[in-house]
Structures are given as structure tokens and as C-alpha cells.
Design an enzyme around this catalytic site. Sequence first.
Site, PDB file in Angstrom:
ATOM      1  N   GLN A  61     -34.724 104.449  56.737  1.00 58.51           N
ATOM      2  CA  GLN A  61     -34.623 105.438  57.805  1.00 58.51           C
ATOM      3  C   GLN A  61     -35.706 105.213  58.849  1.00 58.51           C
ATOM      4  O   GLN A  61     -36.857 104.907  58.529  1.00 58.51           O
ATOM      5  CB  GLN A  61     -34.740 106.851  57.229  1.00 58.51           C
ATOM      6  CG  GLN A  61     -33.629 107.222  56.263  1.00 58.51           C
ATOM      7  CD  GLN A  61     -32.282 107.358  56.939  1.00 58.51           C
ATOM      8  OE1 GLN A  61     -32.185 107.454  58.164  1.00 58.51           O
ATOM      9  NE2 GLN A  61     -31.223 107.376  56.150  1.00 58.51           N
ATOM     10  N   ASP A 159     -23.312 107.388  53.767  1.00 58.71           N
ATOM     11  CA  ASP A 159     -24.111 107.232  54.985  1.00 58.71           C
ATOM     12  C   ASP A 159     -23.702 105.916  55.639  1.00 58.71           C
ATOM     13  O   ASP A 159     -24.422 104.917  55.565  1.00 58.71           O
ATOM     14  CB  ASP A 159     -25.599 107.228  54.619  1.00 58.71           C
ATOM     15  CG  ASP A 159     -26.507 107.211  55.845  1.00 58.71           C
ATOM     16  OD1 ASP A 159     -25.971 107.292  56.973  1.00 58.71           O
ATOM     17  OD2 ASP A 159     -27.729 107.114  55.679  1.00 58.71           O
ATOM     18  N   CYS A 186     -25.100 108.978  62.439  1.00 55.06           N
ATOM     19  CA  CYS A 186     -26.072 109.081  63.534  1.00 55.06           C
ATOM     20  C   CYS A 186     -25.425 109.006  64.911  1.00 55.06           C
ATOM     21  O   CYS A 186     -26.096 109.268  65.917  1.00 55.06           O
ATOM     22  CB  CYS A 186     -27.139 107.991  63.404  1.00 55.06           C
ATOM     23  SG  CYS A 186     -26.506 106.309  63.623  1.00 55.06           S
TER      24      CYS A 186
END
Length: 232
Positions: A61, A159, A186
Site C-alpha cells: 500500500q 483488492d 482505488c
Amino acid sequence: MERSDADGRLETPQAGERRSASARRSATHAAREEWLISGTGRSVEYVAERRWEVSATGFWQAHHGAAQCYSDLVAEWSGLRPGGLAWDLYSGAGVFAARLAAQVGQTGAVLAVESSRPAVADGTAALRDLPWVDLHAQRVERWVTERVDGASPDVIVLDPPRAGAGKDVITAITTTGPLRIVHIGCDPAAFARDLGLYQAAGYHLTDLRAFDAFPGTHHVECIALLERPTPQ
């Protein structure tokens, strides 16, 4: 509005979007040349008191506190109990898998899938004390399709890369019938498209969080909890 492709044929916006997403996925999986100028080429990270040593060119991340923050939310929303079954798709080095494993315990199982073999190797080393976590080095699209008729997990956490999961993966996921899905993304446009696919498959959006983890860009880390309606 329509536009022409490389052969001069008319192309719809939807077809152009699919082609662009496919190109981005191909670029993600393409081999890259790496040069080590100095240091070990490794980075040490900690999440929930567990140590990871990962490649400096691998995925982690971007925000310093993001891995801890997101994994806390995944653990809060998973609804897992000892003996449960969880899938962690696009699992990277297994940060979410570790949190899920702590919840299901030795009588449960966590199946984690990641296409990057170095990331799987890093995760295997970090989670070697959790034998009920099974890390697979495989393309997620292929792995989930092969398990459509298998045991239904209690929760699926995913993710995906910036391009999102897409129709094929989400169709396979919803066909397995998990009680809960925790979806992370995102890119707002890809994230919204994926949420629409879940809702079309009968899942309800029951919670949503957004994190400004990429200041100065249009990207916002969004985490959604989707649940399957319970029969009346």
C-alpha cells in the site's frame, strides 16, 4: 459516441473500455527489467504485529498506515467465526489473508490467490506459522472460474488492480454464493462499475468507506461490504 479501432471499424464506448482494461491487465502481468543500485532490494513492513519482508518493486500500500487500516476494516466486516472459509483474491503478500486466518483459526481455511509469484513467495514466508492459509500463484480469473461449483466461502475479500475485477471475475464470485463480499478499489469509475455488477447479481451494498490515500490524484481507496439477501 462511437470511434474507429485500428482497422477502421466502428467501436462502441463499452468495447473501447473493455479493450483498455484488457491492455492494462496485460501490462500489469508483463515482465519488467529491474536494476538494484544499492541496498538489499527488500522492504520490511509490519501489520497487526506480523512482519513482512517484501520486494521493493512488489506491491504494498502506498500510504504508510493503509495496510493496517484496511486490514482492520476487513477483519471487522468479514463476519468470520472459527472453522469458517474465506477467499482472499489478488492477495499480494497476504496481509488480508493473515487477518482472516486469525479469525477462522486452525479449524478453518483461507484460500489466497495472487498472480505475482514473488509476492506469493513473500507471503508464504510471512505466514509460515499459519498452515491453514493456502497461497496460490495463479491468475485470479482462472482460479475463480475453476471453483464456481466448489464449496461456497463465508466471505470473499478482493483488492483487484486499478482496472477493477470486471464481469467475468464478479460473475464467478457471485455464482459461488458467499454470504459477504468485501471489495476494495482505488479507481472510482472501475469501482462503481464493479458495484453495479454485484447489485445486478442480487447482492446489496450494506456499507461503504472511502479513504483519501492518494492526495493530489483522482484516486480514492474505496472499500465496500456487499451481502447476499437472506431468505425470508
